[in-house]
Design an enzyme around this catalytic site. Structure first.
Site, mmCIF file in Angstrom:
data_model
loop_
_atom_site.group_PDB
_atom_site.id
_atom_site.type_symbol
_atom_site.label_atom_id
_atom_site.label_comp_id
_atom_site.label_asym_id
_atom_site.label_seq_id
_atom_site.Cartn_x
_atom_site.Cartn_y
_atom_site.Cartn_z
ATOM 1 N N GLU A 52 77.239 38.406 0.778
ATOM 2 C CA GLU A 52 77.927 38.551 -0.501
ATOM 3 C C GLU A 52 77.218 39.566 -1.391
ATOM 4 O OE1 GLU A 52 77.849 34.061 0.482
ATOM 5 O OE2 GLU A 52 76.687 35.868 0.923
ATOM 6 N N TRP A 170 66.887 40.249 44.535
ATOM 7 C CA TRP A 170 67.624 39.768 43.365
ATOM 8 C C TRP A 170 68.941 39.145 43.810
ATOM 9 C CZ3 TRP A 170 65.154 39.540 38.926
ATOM 10 C CH2 TRP A 170 64.093 40.426 38.687
ATOM 11 N N SER A 302 66.861 18.654 34.857
ATOM 12 C CA SER A 302 66.415 17.778 33.767
ATOM 13 C C SER A 302 67.276 17.954 32.523
ATOM 14 C CB SER A 302 64.949 18.075 33.425
ATOM 15 O OG SER A 302 64.096 17.694 34.478
#
Length: 363
Positions: A52, A170, A302
């Site tokens: 603003e 990869w 987990s």
């Protein structure tokens, strides 16, 4: 033009602050007078002027009688900067259109009430869903005090993150790896398990893109991390926090601290695994509002088993290797109606890979 048109423009401006304003929200503002945009602004960086204020300062004409469109309720409190609502009132706007109420309890409707008390016409909820999606991280952090958790992994088409020998570089293509670095730059912290550090010796930086390096967090109950690991040796580049149990070897703790690495004793003595709920709450207290969990399989499992993931980003490579390390281990689910679900927000191509981006839906 409609309120939605101008709010859409404010949202476009707000997105320019992505990756630079955390733990603040992304906010955009547009000032309109006589049906024309006369100024625009957004929150550029944490600690700097809010949207603003930037829109007000950018105006080259009087804003008296104008309408301000802002994606989030103006702030009402003194923080790094003064309250924006005061400047909005002083600028003599005739009307303020707010995308959504601020979930921050220091604001939360107070600025809207003050605007109305000063006779400023106020409309709330224009394109609210889009505004909420923009700041889903900030909203969760404000409402719960805990970080927004993104789970990211790259896997083969048959659900493996490594071969049976542990080889994983990869799986995904170069374009997807750049995407992963960009994703890191948008989070306050990146989290991995000790096994990932021991096996891959990653840097966990954003070296392939422009952006800030996140805090690197290693979950290491047994303090197995090698002292020559890259993430311990380059603290000038990015900070590292190792989370270990209270009875970790004292001499190794001393040597890690001497490297200017953060060390957080946590959990119970003798524990091989952590309850991540209190850990994430602790990280939230340290103003970490978002965490990118990158693995390996144990940490991924987990996080899912403890129902901590908010978002899942899966990079699927067009490869199959058969036997190998599964992305997700046992979640303790015996029936399909108990399965964890996802609502996909985006499906995209990344070179030869496909990226699935979804939000968790718990049964």
């Amino acid at each position: 033009m409609s309120d939605e048109t101008f709010m859409k423009r404010a949202l476009e401006f707000a997105r320019r602050g992505r990756g630079r304003v955390s733990p603040n929200p992304m906010v955009g503002a547009v000032a309109v007078k006589n049906g024309r945009i006369v100024s625009e602004g957004y929150h550029r960086s944490y600690g700097e002027a809010h949207a603003e204020i930037n829109a007000i300062h950018a105006a080259r004409t009087s804003l008296e009688g104008a309408t301000l469109y802002v994606t989030l309720e103006p702030c009402h409190h003194h923080g790094k900067t003064p309250p924006c609502v005061e400047s909005v009132i002083a600028s003599k706007f005739a009307r303020v259109v707010v995308g959504m109420e601020d979930p921050n309890p220091l604001v939360s409707g107070k600025s809207i009430a003050e605007l109305k008390a000063h006779g400023i016409g106020t409309t709330v909820g224009v394109m609210e869903e889009a505004c909420r999606q923009l700041n889903e991280t900030f909203i969760k952090y404000m409402e719960t005090g805990r970080p927004f958790v993104t789970l990211k992994f790259a896997q083969t088409l048959d659900g493996r993150i490594a071969t049976s020998t542990g080889h994983s570089q990869w799986i995904s293509g170069e374009q997807s790896r750049r995407f992963a670095h960009r994703l890191r730059s948008l989070h306050d912290a990146v989290l991995v398990g000790a096994g990932t550090v021991v096996k891959d010796d990653p840097e966990l930086t954003v070296r392939h893109v422009r952006g800030r390096n996140p805090l690197r967090i290693v979950i290491d109950p047994l303090l197995e991390i090698p002292l020559d690991a890259k993430i311990l040796r380059d603290q000038g580049r990015a900070a590292t926090l190792v989370v270990t149990r209270p009875d970790a070897p004292p001499e190794k703790c001393r040597r890690i601290r001497a490297m200017q690495v953060g060390l957080l004793p946590f959990g119970d003595q003798g524990a091989d695994l952590f309850d991540l709920h209190p850990l994430f709450a602790r990280l939230g207290e340290q103003r970490i509002s978002s965490i990118l969990v990158e693995g390996g399989s144990g940490i991924i499992t987990s996080v899912l088993r403890q129902r901590l993931a908010d978002r899942v980003v899966a990079i699927i490579a067009p490869k199959m290797i058969g036997n190998g390390l599964s992305t997700v281990g046992d979640l303790g689910i015996d029936y399909m109606d108990h399965a964890l679900g996802l609502t996909f927000k985006k499906v995209s191509r990344s070179g030869p890979d496909v990226i699935l981006d979804g939000r968790m839906t718990m049964p």
